[in-house]
Motif scaffolding. Sequence first.
Motif, PDB file in Angstrom:
ATOM      1  N   ALA A   1     -15.223  -2.579  -4.664  1.00 24.55           N
ATOM      2  CA  ALA A   1     -13.903  -2.298  -5.496  1.00 24.55           C
ATOM      3  C   ALA A   1     -14.065  -2.989  -6.798  1.00 24.55           C
ATOM      4  CB  ALA A   1     -12.722  -3.106  -4.794  1.00 24.55           C
TER       5      ALA A   1
ATOM      6  N   SER B   1      -8.618   0.701   1.851  1.00 22.25           N
ATOM      7  CA  SER B   1      -9.662   1.218   1.020  1.00 22.25           C
ATOM      8  C   SER B   1     -10.205   0.402  -0.029  1.00 22.25           C
ATOM      9  CB  SER B   1      -8.763   2.457   0.298  1.00 22.25           C
ATOM     10  OG  SER B   1      -9.757   2.922  -0.598  1.00 22.25           O
ATOM     11  N   GLU B   2     -11.652   0.266   0.154  1.00 22.33           N
ATOM     12  CA  GLU B   2     -12.181  -0.831  -0.805  1.00 22.33           C
ATOM     13  C   GLU B   2     -11.672  -2.223  -0.737  1.00 22.33           C
ATOM     14  OE1 GLU B   2     -14.408   0.857  -4.033  1.00 22.33           O
ATOM     15  OE2 GLU B   2     -14.852   0.827  -1.679  1.00 22.33           O
ATOM     16  N   TRP B   3     -11.418  -2.585   0.527  1.00 25.80           N
ATOM     17  CA  TRP B   3     -11.317  -3.967   0.810  1.00 25.80           C
ATOM     18  C   TRP B   3     -12.786  -4.551   1.337  1.00 25.80           C
ATOM     19  CZ3 TRP B   3      -6.603  -5.545   4.123  1.00 25.80           C
ATOM     20  CH2 TRP B   3      -5.321  -5.047   3.585  1.00 25.80           C
TER      21      TRP B   3
ATOM     22  N   CYS C   1      -0.454   1.524  -2.738  1.00 20.20           N
ATOM     23  CA  CYS C   1      -0.653   0.143  -3.456  1.00 20.20           C
ATOM     24  C   CYS C   1      -0.756   0.411  -5.022  1.00 20.20           C
ATOM     25  CB  CYS C   1      -2.223  -0.455  -2.980  1.00 20.20           C
ATOM     26  SG  CYS C   1      -2.322  -1.988  -3.711  1.00 20.20           S
ATOM     27  N   LEU C   2      -1.608   1.135  -5.551  1.00 17.22           N
ATOM     28  CA  LEU C   2      -1.586   1.401  -6.906  1.00 17.22           C
ATOM     29  C   LEU C   2      -0.528   1.775  -7.513  1.00 17.22           C
ATOM     30  CD1 LEU C   2      -5.105   3.169  -7.260  1.00 17.22           C
ATOM     31  CD2 LEU C   2      -4.476   0.682  -7.122  1.00 17.22           C
TER      32      LEU C   2
ATOM     33  N   HIS D   1      -4.451   1.234  -0.459  1.00 16.91           N
ATOM     34  CA  HIS D   1      -5.350   1.918  -1.340  1.00 16.91           C
ATOM     35  C   HIS D   1      -5.993   0.688  -2.083  1.00 16.91           C
ATOM     36  CE1 HIS D   1      -5.455   5.390  -4.445  1.00 16.91           C
ATOM     37  NE2 HIS D   1      -6.689   4.970  -4.258  1.00 16.91           N
ATOM     38  N   ARG D   2      -5.703  -0.804  -2.192  1.00 14.98           N
ATOM     39  CA  ARG D   2      -6.752  -1.717  -2.482  1.00 14.98           C
ATOM     40  C   ARG D   2      -6.194  -2.726  -1.812  1.00 14.98           C
ATOM     41  NH1 ARG D   2      -9.384   1.815  -3.959  1.00 14.98           N
ATOM     42  NH2 ARG D   2     -10.687   1.781  -5.798  1.00 14.98           N
TER      43      ARG D   2
ATOM     44  N   ASP E   1      -3.877  -6.635  -1.873  1.00 15.39           N
ATOM     45  CA  ASP E   1      -2.966  -6.930  -2.893  1.00 15.39           C
ATOM     46  C   ASP E   1      -3.017  -8.398  -2.677  1.00 15.39           C
ATOM     47  OD1 ASP E   1      -0.740  -7.788  -4.407  1.00 15.39           O
ATOM     48  OD2 ASP E   1       0.728  -6.782  -3.106  1.00 15.39           O
TER      49      ASP E   1
ATOM     50  N   LYS F   1      -2.024   7.253   0.733  1.00  9.64           N
ATOM     51  CA  LYS F   1      -2.217   5.961   0.401  1.00  9.64           C
ATOM     52  C   LYS F   1      -1.309   5.257  -0.430  1.00  9.64           C
ATOM     53  CE  LYS F   1      -7.170   7.342  -0.375  1.00  9.64           C
ATOM     54  NZ  LYS F   1      -6.914   8.667  -0.829  1.00  9.64           N
TER      55      LYS F   1
END
Length: 343
Positions: free
Chosen positions: A332, A153-155, A84-85, A123-124, A126, A82
């Motif tokens: 999320a 993930s977690e959208w 993003c973070l 990952h999330r 943005d 993943k």
Amino acid sequence: MEYRKLGASGLSVSALTYGNWLTHSADAAENARQCVAEALDAGITSFDTADVYGRPDYGAAERVLGQALSGVRRASIEIFTKVCLPTGTGPNDKGLSRKHITDSCHASLRNLGTDYIDLYQAHRFDEETPLEETMTAFADLVRQGKVLYLGVSEWRADQIEAAAALAKELRVPLISNQAQYSLLWRVIEPEIVPTSSRLGLGQIAFSPLAQGTLTGKYRPEQQPPAESRATSSLGSTFVGRYLGGPVLSAVQRLRPIADELGLTLAQLAVAWVLQNPAVSSAIIGASRPGQIRENAVAAGHTLDAETMARIDAVLIDDMYGDLAERDPAKVAAPFDVMPAWKS
């Protein structure tokens, strides 16, 4: 082991995915190797990680997983990671900009010791980057052969809908959503699951044991076991919302159902997640190989309609109502957002 298609794609994944969110670090490489070997022996072919796992040693979990899989025939496994973070302190060390996606993908390939990533997941979402920039950057990686499939993930449902439209326009395979899902956390059921299923995305469920709560090891009015996730600084942030008395009492009331089926509470919880036809795979972690052997029993174990109804009935409390969280607005959501009954 049961194998399922990931969404409407042609990619087959194992019904259980081995994940290394909290369990792989540079100082636990040998234990990680043993756990990965056990996962392979159990028929698990899908492995999930992320560039941020192992922080503050960013990339450590990817490196440990890559080392543990070294020597395994690459075509026989599916590697998920993943982006993003935050993976650093620089202004471009986070998010879904073209720069961060490209830099992170190359770093993940080096960490994992592989030429390509089977499933590369956002990952999330943005909020600060145009979605078109994000999807175009992902599409370029697909066309370069560095990534085979895309996931999120977690959208939220509307975010998934917008990404799927761009993926279709760019002609790249967006095939999955990795979401928290368990007996106690069902926030994807009202909106995420119907939207994803219509668009051809399969669910990869993480935390099917609700951070260990559904193993039954946390007891009402008792201190958490020593060295359990609830006693660690990071783990307690996530498991804490489940440690209220009503939830822990309900989990204990599930035990007779598991006993009748010859299952442990953990096996029952994982089997329940896998009953949802929208779920392509459930992620299990392990701090020791024996946990993988135990949870692998859940794959392919069918729960009949009567059992599913009995499980649901246990989670209805006379005083607190439905103990399972179902509010789609909690997708999320920060982990400190807890219903009042959990305090």
